[in-house]
Design a protein around this motif. Structure first.
Motif, short mmCIF file in Angstrom:
data_model
loop_
_atom_site.label_atom_id
_atom_site.label_comp_id
_atom_site.label_asym_id
_atom_site.label_seq_id
_atom_site.Cartn_x
_atom_site.Cartn_y
_atom_site.Cartn_z
N THR A 1 -8.32 10.29 4.49
CA THR A 1 -7.07 10.40 5.47
C THR A 1 -6.12 9.12 5.16
O THR A 1 -6.24 8.50 4.15
CB THR A 1 -7.50 10.17 6.90
OG1 THR A 1 -8.59 9.29 7.11
CG2 THR A 1 -8.16 11.56 7.26
N SER A 2 -5.19 9.00 6.10
CA SER A 2 -4.21 7.82 5.97
C SER A 2 -5.06 6.82 6.67
O SER A 2 -4.01 5.78 7.13
CB SER A 2 -2.93 8.24 6.30
OG SER A 2 -2.96 8.75 7.57
N LEU A 3 -6.31 6.66 6.91
CA LEU A 3 -6.77 5.65 7.71
C LEU A 3 -6.77 4.26 7.06
O LEU A 3 -6.77 3.85 6.01
CB LEU A 3 -8.36 6.07 7.62
CG LEU A 3 -9.20 5.19 8.48
CD1 LEU A 3 -9.36 5.36 9.82
CD2 LEU A 3 -10.66 5.27 7.83
N ARG A 4 -6.33 3.47 7.92
CA ARG A 4 -6.28 2.16 7.77
C ARG A 4 -6.73 1.20 8.82
O ARG A 4 -6.52 1.64 9.86
CB ARG A 4 -4.73 1.42 7.14
CG ARG A 4 -3.75 2.32 7.57
CD ARG A 4 -2.30 1.56 7.20
NE ARG A 4 -2.15 0.31 6.53
CZ ARG A 4 -1.82 0.09 5.35
NH1 ARG A 4 -1.61 0.99 4.41
NH2 ARG A 4 -1.84 -1.19 4.97
N PRO B 1 -6.58 -2.66 2.71
CA PRO B 1 -6.95 -2.27 4.33
C PRO B 1 -7.74 -1.04 4.38
O PRO B 1 -7.42 -0.41 5.50
CB PRO B 1 -5.73 -2.55 5.05
CG PRO B 1 -4.85 -2.18 4.12
CD PRO B 1 -5.00 -2.25 2.62
N TYR B 2 -8.70 -0.65 3.53
CA TYR B 2 -9.28 0.79 3.71
C TYR B 2 -10.37 0.93 2.88
O TYR B 2 -10.51 -0.21 2.04
CB TYR B 2 -8.10 1.95 3.38
CG TYR B 2 -7.58 1.71 2.15
CD1 TYR B 2 -8.17 2.13 1.07
CD2 TYR B 2 -6.21 1.18 2.26
CE1 TYR B 2 -7.42 2.13 -0.08
CE2 TYR B 2 -5.55 1.08 0.92
CZ TYR B 2 -6.10 1.61 -0.12
OH TYR B 2 -5.48 1.43 -1.51
#
Lengths: 337, 324
Positions: free
Chosen positions: B128-131, B228-229
């Motif tokens: 995902t675009s998880l950060r 950041p991920y």
């Protein structure tokens, strides 16, 4: 006594394994079984995630039983091909150019199974490639970069130097040069498909060199590139990145200007041929003309940053490609064998 | 820009990238120096880093409502997960006296699979675009404004400064304190130190747990400061490089720091040469950090002498071959 237990347990395990082997559908027919070998994790929001989307679509639309595995080394790739074929899978995808040799080694032993490699030029009785010609879309990205660059320097970052990746770079470069003959396109490679930290460092160094548009095609590395572009933008440098293989605008809405996108539908199309017995050993080419399975998508949040003139030029080139008047420079896989 | 400015910028870029690249390696290597000085080879360092990278990200994700605290929570969880992985290693390697190399490899493979499975369970399958909130750039007042090198040396995230501050701390602890002496004795001649009442297994366990926590935090650096991920397998062999750095650094914290910087320099040059568009095959540039380290090792450092009892299990009956 213990030994007898052990033997019974062994037989039982083998029995269960064999019993689990035949998957029957409601009418008692054997279920259509599709497997996929992938070079890296399906959680990369790019090349591998795309293939997994395709596999899931096959499960949904064709009611197939699906399975997938990560296989990185040639030995693993051959083993996994063999294991799935032995298990009676009808169709096995090897997701990448590098799966051709393992497929060639295994396929003659399993004439009932169809082996599809994504990218490649190997064609035998039961091996065929799906060639995602994403180049047409990356050419359009190149036009955008070539017209918008302020520094006449644009960059591309790949995972490894393999023909399917280099072909997208060639098309991107073609697009850049078609509108801006003075622009320079610099290539860099991470060396693998996972190291987003390294990809970020490469992108930062490129931006420090004055590069203001970066097209990455490095799977999980892409995120590192977007992160570098975001960092550079935050510190006032005007840089943008493009997305590859999957629509990557949601991954980084402030850095990705547009993406060259493959829709997973192509996997379903080929699987359908295999299921219905209409499969022919031929390259299945996926381009912008085949039901729009390849497309160039703007990031809706940044589309207004692309000047009208550039959008117009891109639309013109797209029309020419669709009409067959414009051939995009790309590597012919059948010749690189 | 004048030519001088361009050269200065390039030099500062390379220096800053060297320090950024060296930090996670050094952090993991410092823990490993202590552990190997006590006689335990922790091959599982790569796995512990991976666990740290993943759980560090998770820790920061679940405390994201407090953006200033979240990276620290993440770092704490990263260290903790590395420590727990080391505890698993300790149980098999020290308690059951298994082969340290085999167990370390198993731990790494376990971490590789486990982190990806949990990642897909928690955050979806296709990425995902998880950060997550991460450590930001910290500019040390006055020093970072120094005309030469100021920007390159004193403008980094806080973990960089803390890591380099740890180098003298570990050095003083190992070479100028009594516990440090005991730890080193554990690695050289465990029987001798046990005759004066030291608990060899206990000391080794503590050192191993320390190494695990440091490796975990080094992993946390990757997912909380570098980017950041988390991406599966994001350590890409950095744990093994840290292991090599310990040997290049002759099991000495200060020399290990030099080795880490040298390796960082190699990667920084590789990146820089590629970005400059020089017509060198990138495969050669990828080798640069390794070649540089080998050249220095062979040319200047000379023979590396490992702790005598390194990798040998301790305990069991007197007179068994396990005794050094």
């Amino acid at each position: 006594m213990k030994q007898i237990y052990a033997r019974v347990l062994c037989l039982l395990t083998i029995g269960i394994m064999l019993a689990g082997n035949t998957a029957l559908d409601a009418k008692g027919h054997e279920k259509f079984k599709v497997a996929m070998l992938l070079p890296a994790s399906i959680s990369d929001a790019g090349w591998n995630a795309l293939a997994y989307d395709g596999l899931k679509a096959i499960e949904k639309e064709l009611g197939a039983k699906i399975s997938h595995v990560e296989s990185r080394t040639p030995t693993e790739q051959e083993e996994h091909f063999r294991a799935y074929a032995l298990d009676g899978y009808h169709l096995i995808f090897g997701h990448g150019y590098e799966y051709q040799d393992p497929a060639k080694a295994v396929a003659p032993d399993f004439p009932e199974t169809i082996f599809i490699t994504t990218s490649g030029g190997t064609i035998t009785e039961n091996i065929a490639p799906i060639n995602f010609r994403i180049e047409q879309a990356t050419y359009l990205l190149g036009i955008m970069a070539g017209m918008m660059t302020q520094t006449n320097k644009v960059g591309v970052i790949g995972g490894q130097s393999i023909p399917s990746v280099n072909s997208t770079f060639m098309a991107f470069e073609g697009g850049v040069k078609s509108v801006n003959a003075d622009a320079e396109v610099r290539r860099a490679y991470v060396g693998n498909w996972e190291d987003s930290g390294k990809a970020k460092e490469l992108a930062l160094a490129q931006i420090n060199e004055g590069i203001d548009f970066i097209f990455p095609n490095s799977d999980a590395g892409d995120r590192g590139v977007f992160d570098a572009v975001e960092t550079a933008r935050a510190s006032g440098k005007g840089a943008y990145a493009f997305g590859s293989n999957r629509d990557q605008s949601p991954v980084s809405p402030t850095a990705v200007l547009a993406s060259a996108v493959i829709t997973p539908h192509a996997f379903v199309r080929v699987a359908k041929h295999v299921k219905e017995g209409t499969f022919k050993p031929q390259p299945y080419v996926v381009t912008m003309s085949t039901e729009g399975e390849i497309s160039m998508l703007y990031n809706p949040k940044l589309k207004d940053k692309v000047p009208e003139a550039v959008q117009k030029k891109v639309a013109e080139a797209k029309a020419k490609i669709l009409a067959g008047e414009l051939k995009v420079p790309q590597i012919d896989f059948s010749e690189t064998e | 820009m004048t030519k001088r400015q361009i050269v200065k910028n390039m030099f500062e870029d390379i220096l800053a990238a060297t320090i950024r690249g060296a930090t996670p390696l050094l952090l993991a290597a410092l823990g490993e120096v202590v552990s190997q000085r006590a006689g335990v080879i922790n091959i599982g360092i790569e796995g512990m880093m991976l666990m740290g990278a993943f759980f560090g990200m998770v820790g920061s994700y679940y405390t994201a409502e407090l953006p200033w605290l979240a990276p620290w929570c993440g770092l704490f969880i990263a260290g903790l997960s590395g420590l727990l992985t080391a505890a698993l290693f300790a149980f098999f390697a020290l308690r059951l006296r298994g082969d340290q190399v085999v167990i370390g490899t198993a731990v790494t493979l376990l971490a590789l699979g486990l982190t990806e499975v949990i990642y897909q369970r928690l955050f979806g399958v296709t990425g995902t675009s998880l950060r997550v909130p991460a450590f930001g750039q910290l500019e040390i007042p006055i020093l970072s404004k120094l005309p030469i090198l100021g920007g390159a040396l004193f403008s980094h995230n806080i973990l960089v400064f803390l890591t380099f501050l740890l180098v003298p701390c570990v050095y003083i602890f190992l070479y100028h304190t009594q516990p440090g002496l005991r730890i080193r004795a554990c690695g050289e001649h465990p029987r001798a130190i046990s005759t004066v009442g030291a608990n060899v297994l206990g000391l080794r366990t503590v050192c191993l747990l320390f190494a695990g926590a440091m490796a975990g935090m080094a992993g946390g650096y990757l997912s909380l400061a570098d980017v950041p991920y988390f991406t599966p397998g994001m350590t890409v062999g950095r744990g093994f490089i840290a292991l090599a750095i310990v040997i290049f650094g002759k099991w000495h914290p200060v020399k290990a720091c030099g080795a880490a910087l040298l390796f960082g320099l190699g990667s920084a040059l590789d990146v820089r040469f590629q970005a400059a568009g020089w017509d060198i095959p990138y495969q050669l540039l990828l080798m640069l950090p390794y070649v540089l380290c080998l050249a220095v090792l062979a040319g200047f450092v000379g023979r590396a002498e490992a702790p005598l009892a390194l990798g040998k299990p301790y305990g069991g009956r007197v007179g068994t071959r396990h005794y050094p």
